[in-house]
Design a protein around this motif. Sequence first.
Motif, PDB file in Angstrom:
ATOM      1  N   PRO A  29      -3.661 -11.089  -0.424  1.00 55.23           N
ATOM      2  CA  PRO A  29      -2.610 -10.372  -1.166  1.00 55.23           C
ATOM      3  C   PRO A  29      -2.792  -8.856  -1.177  1.00 55.23           C
ATOM      4  O   PRO A  29      -3.902  -8.355  -1.335  1.00 55.23           O
ATOM      5  N   ALA A  31      -0.988  -5.796  -3.255  1.00 54.79           N
ATOM      6  CA  ALA A  31      -0.036  -5.517  -4.348  1.00 54.79           C
ATOM      7  C   ALA A  31       0.366  -4.046  -4.300  1.00 54.79           C
ATOM      8  O   ALA A  31       1.100  -3.625  -3.414  1.00 54.79           O
ATOM      9  N   GLY A  32      -0.149  -3.214  -5.215  1.00 56.47           N
ATOM     10  CA  GLY A  32       0.179  -1.785  -5.179  1.00 56.47           C
ATOM     11  C   GLY A  32      -0.564  -1.058  -4.057  1.00 56.47           C
ATOM     12  O   GLY A  32      -0.172   0.030  -3.633  1.00 56.47           O
ATOM     13  N   GLY A  33      -1.662  -1.635  -3.609  1.00 60.05           N
ATOM     14  CA  GLY A  33      -2.439  -1.043  -2.505  1.00 60.05           C
ATOM     15  C   GLY A  33      -3.342   0.109  -2.913  1.00 60.05           C
ATOM     16  O   GLY A  33      -3.970   0.741  -2.060  1.00 60.05           O
ATOM     17  N   THR A  34      -3.459   0.399  -4.207  1.00 60.03           N
ATOM     18  CA  THR A  34      -4.221   1.600  -4.596  1.00 60.03           C
ATOM     19  C   THR A  34      -5.736   1.410  -4.399  1.00 60.03           C
ATOM     20  O   THR A  34      -6.445   2.392  -4.188  1.00 60.03           O
ATOM     21  N   ASP A  35      -6.222   0.185  -4.484  1.00 61.48           N
ATOM     22  CA  ASP A  35      -7.620  -0.066  -4.116  1.00 61.48           C
ATOM     23  C   ASP A  35      -7.739  -0.296  -2.606  1.00 61.48           C
ATOM     24  O   ASP A  35      -8.649   0.234  -1.958  1.00 61.48           O
ATOM     25  N   TYR A  77       0.654   0.275 -14.649  1.00 64.50           N
ATOM     26  CA  TYR A  77       0.137   0.976 -15.836  1.00 64.50           C
ATOM     27  C   TYR A  77       1.254   1.720 -16.563  1.00 64.50           C
ATOM     28  O   TYR A  77       1.277   1.790 -17.780  1.00 64.50           O
ATOM     29  N   THR A 110      -1.486  -2.036 -10.246  1.00 64.26           N
ATOM     30  CA  THR A 110      -1.042  -3.166 -11.072  1.00 64.26           C
ATOM     31  C   THR A 110      -2.203  -3.760 -11.866  1.00 64.26           C
ATOM     32  O   THR A 110      -3.370  -3.651 -11.472  1.00 64.26           O
ATOM     33  N   ASP A 123     -10.842  -0.479 -15.917  1.00 57.98           N
ATOM     34  CA  ASP A 123     -10.577  -0.082 -17.311  1.00 57.98           C
ATOM     35  C   ASP A 123      -9.827  -1.119 -18.144  1.00 57.98           C
ATOM     36  O   ASP A 123      -9.973  -1.141 -19.364  1.00 57.98           O
ATOM     37  N   ILE A 166      -2.971 -14.372  -8.762  1.00 61.96           N
ATOM     38  CA  ILE A 166      -2.755 -14.205 -10.195  1.00 61.96           C
ATOM     39  C   ILE A 166      -1.249 -14.025 -10.376  1.00 61.96           C
ATOM     40  O   ILE A 166      -0.658 -13.118  -9.785  1.00 61.96           O
ATOM     41  N   LYS A 185     -13.058   5.546 -23.163  1.00 60.52           N
ATOM     42  CA  LYS A 185     -13.522   5.615 -21.775  1.00 60.52           C
ATOM     43  C   LYS A 185     -14.367   6.858 -21.619  1.00 60.52           C
ATOM     44  O   LYS A 185     -13.935   7.943 -22.010  1.00 60.52           O
TER      45      LYS A 185
HETATM   46  C1  LIG Z   1      -7.274   7.933  -7.217  1.00 61.20           C
HETATM   47  C2  LIG Z   1      -7.545   6.591  -7.869  1.00 61.20           C
HETATM   48  C3  LIG Z   1      -7.862   6.543  -9.203  1.00 61.20           C
HETATM   49  C4  LIG Z   1      -8.139   5.322  -9.828  1.00 61.20           C
HETATM   50  N1  LIG Z   1      -8.462   5.307 -11.140  1.00 61.20           N
HETATM   51  C5  LIG Z   1      -8.765   4.145 -11.749  1.00 61.20           C
HETATM   52  C6  LIG Z   1      -9.165   4.128 -13.109  1.00 61.20           C
HETATM   53  O1  LIG Z   1      -9.225   5.164 -13.786  1.00 61.20           O
HETATM   54  N2  LIG Z   1      -9.462   2.920 -13.677  1.00 61.20           N
HETATM   55  C7  LIG Z   1      -9.389   1.753 -12.976  1.00 61.20           C
HETATM   56  O2  LIG Z   1      -9.685   0.682 -13.533  1.00 61.20           O
HETATM   57  N3  LIG Z   1      -9.013   1.731 -11.656  1.00 61.20           N
HETATM   58  C8  LIG Z   1      -8.704   2.895 -11.039  1.00 61.20           C
HETATM   59  N4  LIG Z   1      -8.341   2.895  -9.718  1.00 61.20           N
HETATM   60  C9  LIG Z   1      -8.321   1.623  -8.982  1.00 61.20           C
HETATM   61  C10 LIG Z   1      -6.923   0.966  -8.794  1.00 61.20           C
HETATM   62  O3  LIG Z   1      -5.880   1.886  -8.925  1.00 61.20           O
HETATM   63  C11 LIG Z   1      -6.693  -0.188  -9.787  1.00 61.20           C
HETATM   64  O4  LIG Z   1      -7.742  -1.136  -9.667  1.00 61.20           O
HETATM   65  C12 LIG Z   1      -5.331  -0.876  -9.555  1.00 61.20           C
HETATM   66  O5  LIG Z   1      -4.971  -1.558 -10.710  1.00 61.20           O
HETATM   67  C13 LIG Z   1      -5.322  -1.851  -8.394  1.00 61.20           C
HETATM   68  O6  LIG Z   1      -4.035  -2.481  -8.342  1.00 61.20           O
HETATM   69  P1  LIG Z   1      -3.228  -2.578  -6.983  1.00 61.20           P
HETATM   70  O7  LIG Z   1      -1.979  -3.329  -7.283  1.00 61.20           O
HETATM   71  O8  LIG Z   1      -3.058  -1.258  -6.348  1.00 61.20           O
HETATM   72  O9  LIG Z   1      -4.234  -3.500  -6.135  1.00 61.20           O
HETATM   73  P2  LIG Z   1      -4.378  -3.640  -4.543  1.00 61.20           P
HETATM   74  O10 LIG Z   1      -5.062  -2.451  -3.981  1.00 61.20           O
HETATM   75  O11 LIG Z   1      -3.083  -4.035  -3.908  1.00 61.20           O
HETATM   76  O12 LIG Z   1      -5.358  -4.909  -4.499  1.00 61.20           O
HETATM   77  C14 LIG Z   1      -6.656  -4.865  -5.055  1.00 61.20           C
HETATM   78  C15 LIG Z   1      -7.326  -6.241  -4.867  1.00 61.20           C
HETATM   79  O13 LIG Z   1      -6.700  -7.212  -5.680  1.00 61.20           O
HETATM   80  C16 LIG Z   1      -6.153  -8.276  -4.880  1.00 61.20           C
HETATM   81  N5  LIG Z   1      -4.883  -8.621  -5.538  1.00 61.20           N
HETATM   82  C17 LIG Z   1      -3.905  -7.751  -5.906  1.00 61.20           C
HETATM   83  N6  LIG Z   1      -2.953  -8.396  -6.589  1.00 61.20           N
HETATM   84  C18 LIG Z   1      -3.329  -9.690  -6.684  1.00 61.20           C
HETATM   85  C19 LIG Z   1      -2.783 -10.854  -7.310  1.00 61.20           C
HETATM   86  N7  LIG Z   1      -1.623 -10.829  -8.010  1.00 61.20           N
HETATM   87  N8  LIG Z   1      -3.454 -12.035  -7.209  1.00 61.20           N
HETATM   88  C20 LIG Z   1      -4.644 -12.092  -6.542  1.00 61.20           C
HETATM   89  N9  LIG Z   1      -5.209 -11.029  -5.940  1.00 61.20           N
HETATM   90  C21 LIG Z   1      -4.572  -9.851  -6.006  1.00 61.20           C
HETATM   91  C22 LIG Z   1      -6.030  -7.708  -3.478  1.00 61.20           C
HETATM   92  O14 LIG Z   1      -6.117  -8.726  -2.489  1.00 61.20           O
HETATM   93  C23 LIG Z   1      -7.226  -6.768  -3.448  1.00 61.20           C
HETATM   94  O15 LIG Z   1      -8.406  -7.505  -3.181  1.00 61.20           O
HETATM   95  C24 LIG Z   1      -8.067   4.109  -9.072  1.00 61.20           C
HETATM   96  C25 LIG Z   1      -7.719   4.158  -7.704  1.00 61.20           C
HETATM   97  C26 LIG Z   1      -7.469   5.383  -7.105  1.00 61.20           C
HETATM   98  C27 LIG Z   1      -7.110   5.412  -5.638  1.00 61.20           C
END
Ligand SMILES: Cc1cc2nc3c(=O)[nH]c(=O)nc-3n(C[C@H](O)[C@H](O)[C@H](O)COP(=O)(O)OP(=O)(O)OC[C@H]3O[C@@H](n4cnc5c(N)ncnc54)[C@H](O)[C@@H]3O)c2cc1C
Length: 285
Positions: A29, A31-35, A77, A110, A123, A166, A185
């Motif tokens: 999966p 999702a938002g791709g931020t990780d 968020y 997300t 967080d 999820i 935090k």
């Molecule tokens: C500049 C920057 C700052 C950040 N600051 C913070 C911070 O202050 N605090 C913090 O906690 N995080 C932070 N992050 C991390 C990130 O933004 C969060 O963890 C975010 O919530 C990840 O969500 P996403 O939808 O982008 O996940 P994605 O990058 O799309 O996916 C992350 C992982 O989760 C899996 N996944 C996603 N959705 C699902 C689903 N529904 N079911 C099963 N698996 C799934 C994916 O396969 C992958 O392994 C930061 C990232 C960046 C780049």
Amino acid sequence: MRSNLPAYELATPADLGGALALLAGGYRPFAGGTDLMVLAEAGKLPHRRWVSVWGLGELRGIAVSPKEVTIGALTTYSQLQRHGLLRAEYPLLAAAARETGGVAIQNRGTLGGNVANGSPAADSPPALLVYDAELELVSPDGIRRVPYGGFHRGYRKMDLGTGELIRAFRLPRRPPGRWRETYRKVGTRRAQAISKVCFAGAIAVAGNVVDDVRVALGSVAPMPLRCTRTEAVLRGKPLTAEAIAAARAELASEIAPIDDFRSTARYRLRVAQELLVDFLRQPNV
Ligand SMILES: Cc1cc2nc3c(=O)[nH]c(=O)nc-3n(C[C@H](O)[C@H](O)[C@H](O)COP(=O)(O)OP(=O)(O)OC[C@H]3O[C@@H](n4cnc5c(N)ncnc54)[C@H](O)[C@@H]3O)c2cc1C
């Protein structure tokens, strides 16, 4: 070094059934791709086949019933912060969302991605632990509900099968006015910093006696941690200086912080203890 993006595949199925079929076939999966994009940029994303879940309505929305609130895994968020009932009834989650990244991350990151990424420094998990959240997981075999308290099993190890998504988080609703809650935090700076320690606590005091208490922390163990032994030291006791000192000592034996590039074990232990003491000393309102 950047990954070679043309070498990756990103499928965009029209519905949940299509996504689950692809996940069963080895896709993962996105999702938002931020990780994930950080890993791609760093050339550290070995898996090549991804399925975008961003368009799946089944993973979106916040539904309120008299007993619980259901938050879709794709809730961002920004959406968490904007929702009036979440802000009022689950202030720790709204505070965690406010403290996460900057505006761009808050608009795209997300809750589901934060939890599934499995970082002990994330967080929102401490807030979800304090609220006794339940996860709704979906796979071709159907829906499975698991308490979030048992979801993390170790460093980036989770009770999440391959091919399982999820779908949502369920938070039980609580009688208003009973709890005093704190989210803190501690990072290198106020914005765009990953936590050195994050803390979520809720306490219900009747007279001067601790009726109930919940404490959870991030960045102090291989996974987000609900500190049930520390809670047990306080529950049912008068909230005296002695009780607070005993809880502070118990916390030290319950968490296992490490040295890494963000901080030291010693600093994390000290900060975690002081955050607990600060939280317990605040006057009950
Ligand atoms: C500049 C920057 C700052 C950040 N600051 C913070 C911070 O202050 N605090 C913090 O906690 N995080 C932070 N992050 C991390 C990130 O933004 C969060 O963890 C975010 O919530 C990840 O969500 P996403 O939808 O982008 O996940 P994605 O990058 O799309 O996916 C992350 C992982 O989760 C899996 N996944 C996603 N959705 C699902 C689903 N529904 N079911 C099963 N698996 C799934 C994916 O396969 C992958 O392994 C930061 C990232 C960046 C780049």
